[in-house]
Design a protein around this motif. Structure first.
Motif, PDB file in Angstrom:
ATOM      1  N   ARG A  40      60.082 -42.967  95.239  1.00 11.44           N
ATOM      2  CA  ARG A  40      61.450 -42.985  94.720  1.00 11.44           C
ATOM      3  C   ARG A  40      62.330 -44.275  95.077  1.00 11.44           C
ATOM      4  N   LEU A  41      62.057 -44.784  96.029  1.00  9.00           N
ATOM      5  CA  LEU A  41      62.602 -46.367  96.506  1.00  9.00           C
ATOM      6  C   LEU A  41      62.173 -47.229  95.545  1.00  9.00           C
ATOM      7  N   VAL A  42      60.811 -47.248  94.984  1.00  8.34           N
ATOM      8  CA  VAL A  42      60.504 -48.304  94.049  1.00  8.34           C
ATOM      9  C   VAL A  42      61.588 -47.974  92.770  1.00  8.34           C
ATOM     10  N   SER A  43      61.234 -47.026  92.442  1.00  9.00           N
ATOM     11  CA  SER A  43      62.189 -46.202  91.273  1.00  9.00           C
ATOM     12  C   SER A  43      63.744 -46.854  91.375  1.00  9.00           C
ATOM     13  N   MET A  44      64.306 -46.576  92.431  1.00 10.97           N
ATOM     14  CA  MET A  44      65.640 -47.002  92.502  1.00 10.97           C
ATOM     15  C   MET A  44      65.969 -48.456  92.635  1.00 10.97           C
ATOM     16  N   GLN A  45      65.077 -49.148  92.900  1.00 13.12           N
ATOM     17  CA  GLN A  45      65.077 -50.604  92.858  1.00 13.12           C
ATOM     18  C   GLN A  45      64.881 -51.274  91.535  1.00 13.12           C
ATOM     19  N   LEU A  47      65.734 -49.320  88.961  1.00  9.92           N
ATOM     20  CA  LEU A  47      67.008 -48.875  88.334  1.00  9.92           C
ATOM     21  C   LEU A  47      67.927 -50.089  88.581  1.00  9.92           C
ATOM     22  N   THR A  48      67.957 -50.674  89.663  1.00 10.03           N
ATOM     23  CA  THR A  48      69.054 -51.301  90.150  1.00 10.03           C
ATOM     24  C   THR A  48      68.624 -52.865  89.401  1.00 10.03           C
ATOM     25  N   GLU A  49      67.482 -53.241  89.243  1.00 14.39           N
ATOM     26  CA  GLU A  49      67.410 -54.489  88.922  1.00 14.39           C
ATOM     27  C   GLU A  49      66.814 -54.465  87.392  1.00 14.39           C
ATOM     28  N   GLY A  50      67.047 -53.384  86.656  1.00 11.37           N
ATOM     29  CA  GLY A  50      67.008 -53.027  85.106  1.00 11.37           C
ATOM     30  C   GLY A  50      65.498 -53.281  84.720  1.00 11.37           C
ATOM     31  N   VAL A  51      64.487 -53.130  85.747  1.00  6.37           N
ATOM     32  CA  VAL A  51      63.058 -53.396  85.238  1.00  6.37           C
ATOM     33  C   VAL A  51      62.449 -51.836  84.683  1.00  6.37           C
ATOM     34  N   PRO A  52      62.258 -51.881  83.539  1.00 11.86           N
ATOM     35  CA  PRO A  52      61.398 -50.731  82.727  1.00 11.86           C
ATOM     36  C   PRO A  52      60.493 -50.077  83.739  1.00 11.86           C
ATOM     37  N   PHE A  53      60.437 -48.695  83.504  1.00 10.05           N
ATOM     38  CA  PHE A  53      59.309 -47.938  84.040  1.00 10.05           C
ATOM     39  C   PHE A  53      57.910 -48.251  83.914  1.00 10.05           C
ATOM     40  N   ASP A  54      57.542 -48.907  82.763  1.00  8.42           N
ATOM     41  CA  ASP A  54      56.281 -49.305  82.448  1.00  8.42           C
ATOM     42  C   ASP A  54      55.948 -50.801  82.731  1.00  8.42           C
ATOM     43  N   ASP A  55      56.776 -51.518  83.314  1.00 14.85           N
ATOM     44  CA  ASP A  55      56.537 -53.112  83.596  1.00 14.85           C
ATOM     45  C   ASP A  55      55.761 -53.232  84.756  1.00 14.85           C
ATOM     46  N   ALA A  56      54.293 -53.080  84.592  1.00 13.34           N
ATOM     47  CA  ALA A  56      53.578 -52.819  85.784  1.00 13.34           C
ATOM     48  C   ALA A  56      53.546 -54.216  86.605  1.00 13.34           C
ATOM     49  N   GLU A  57      53.626 -55.315  86.089  1.00 12.65           N
ATOM     50  CA  GLU A  57      53.722 -56.521  86.783  1.00 12.65           C
ATOM     51  C   GLU A  57      55.103 -56.791  87.625  1.00 12.65           C
ATOM     52  N   ARG A  58      56.163 -56.446  87.129  1.00  6.41           N
ATOM     53  CA  ARG A  58      57.474 -56.470  88.013  1.00  6.41           C
ATOM     54  C   ARG A  58      57.549 -55.368  88.817  1.00  6.41           C
ATOM     55  N   LEU A  59      57.071 -54.280  88.531  1.00  4.11           N
ATOM     56  CA  LEU A  59      57.026 -53.043  89.473  1.00  4.11           C
ATOM     57  C   LEU A  59      56.225 -53.201  90.624  1.00  4.11           C
ATOM     58  N   VAL A  60      54.996 -53.943  90.645  1.00  4.23           N
ATOM     59  CA  VAL A  60      54.093 -54.338  91.756  1.00  4.23           C
ATOM     60  C   VAL A  60      54.883 -55.277  92.531  1.00  4.23           C
ATOM     61  N   VAL A  61      55.689 -56.231  92.076  1.00  8.21           N
ATOM     62  CA  VAL A  61      56.261 -57.080  92.920  1.00  8.21           C
ATOM     63  C   VAL A  61      57.617 -56.346  93.739  1.00  8.21           C
ATOM     64  N   ILE A  62      58.009 -55.704  93.190  1.00  9.55           N
ATOM     65  CA  ILE A  62      59.086 -54.496  93.771  1.00  9.55           C
ATOM     66  C   ILE A  62      58.362 -53.824  95.038  1.00  9.55           C
ATOM     67  N   ALA A  63      57.459 -53.158  94.529  1.00  5.81           N
ATOM     68  CA  ALA A  63      56.547 -52.268  95.622  1.00  5.81           C
ATOM     69  C   ALA A  63      56.002 -53.184  96.703  1.00  5.81           C
ATOM     70  N   ARG A  64      55.644 -54.284  96.480  1.00  8.91           N
ATOM     71  CA  ARG A  64      55.098 -55.309  97.567  1.00  8.91           C
ATOM     72  C   ARG A  64      56.290 -55.732  98.572  1.00  8.91           C
ATOM     73  N   GLN A  65      57.632 -56.041  97.854  1.00  3.62           N
ATOM     74  CA  GLN A  65      58.657 -56.649  98.684  1.00  3.62           C
ATOM     75  C   GLN A  65      59.499 -55.741  99.100  1.00  3.62           C
TER      76      GLN A  65
END
Ligand code: CDP
Ligand code: CDP
Length: 223
Positions: A40-45, A47-65
């Motif tokens: 859920r925290l990755v999802s919230m971040q 939403l905040t950054e406007g990253v689509p839920f299928d953008d694997a590359e940017r979601l991985v960056v969010i997850a790591r950071q």
């Protein structure tokens, strides 16, 4: 080496995992991991950054950071208490979408394993007993009918003064179940060695007692 004991509690949305796992953890005096909150925290971040839920590359960056701290009842994301905001259905539905991406799950694995600290850990989610803590000494898989689960969610939302539509909740819940069960990686399914418990006509307290009984059978008493 002697591993810290883990009790894994998995199941679909609103089956009562979180409620049961946190009460059992309190009774045992063990640590508690609500693994869904990490997704859920990755999802919230996102939403905040406007990253689509299928953008694997940017979601991985969010997850790591992800800069997250669990302090007692509070959940802080980049310093801000987000405990209430995390529970929004929009956040949960986004979490379920990005949780289907293997690289995102991989990026969150160590973060979850780090919760394994003495004297013990109670962890709830979808893949605690199958992937994250396969050596858990006790694995519980909670279920309940979709109608019972939708009613529980409905009551939770109404009690918080939020609006909720029961029919909408049933539809969302079926969609989320299907996505969680049918994904290729770490799908929602009971581990072969899990104890199944259908809580459709049980109270949360009865489900807690059931788990404590299984613990006692294994020589773990909860005060
Ligand atoms: O974590 P999960 O989504 O599985 O469920 P939860 O957030 O613990 O929410 C379950 C809700 O249903 C809570 O309000 C519980 O009090 C209630 N409940 C339950 O957990 N177990 C039952 N057997 C009956 C009701
Ligand atoms: O409380 P609820 O059961 O509705 O959801 P949650 O446990 O907070 O998890 C939100 C979403 O994250 C789920 O629908 C799953 O898709 C995903 N999740 C997961 O894939 N693996 C976990 N261990 C926990 C959650």
């Amino acid at each position: 080496s002697i591993q810290v004991p883990v009790l894994a509690i998995d199941g679909p949305t609103a089956s009562g995992k979180g409620t049961v796992a946190s009460r059992v953890a309190t009774r045992l005096g063990w640590h508690f991991l609500d693994s869904g909150s990490i997704y859920r925290l990755v999802s919230m971040q996102a939403l905040t950054e406007g990253v689509p839920f299928d953008d694997a590359e940017r979601l991985v960056v969010i997850a790591r950071q992800l800069n997250v701290a669990f302090e007692g009842e509070e959940v802080r994301l980049h310093g801000e208490d987000v405990k209430e905001a995390l529970r929004r259905e929009e956040v949960g539905n986004g979490a379920s979408k990005l949780a289907a991406i293997p690289a995102v799950r991989e990026a969150l694995l160590t973060r979850q394993k780090d919760f394994r600290q003495a004297p013990g850990l109670v962890a709830d989610g979808r893949d605690m007993g199958t992937v994250v803590f396969p050596d858990a000494f006790l694995k519980i898989f909670l279920t309940a009918s979709p109608e019972a689960r939708a009613e529980r969610r409905h009551k939770q939302l109404i009690d918080k003064g939020l609006s909720a539509n029961l029919e909408r909740l049933v539809l969302d819940l079926r969609e989320r179940d299907a996505r969680d069960m049918n994904r290729a990686v770490a799908p929602l399914k009971p581990s072969a060695d899990a104890v199944l418990l259908d809580t459709t006509s049980m109270t949360a307290d009865q489900a807690v007692e059931f788990v404590l009984d299984r613990l006692r059978e294994r020589g773990v008493s909860a005060g």
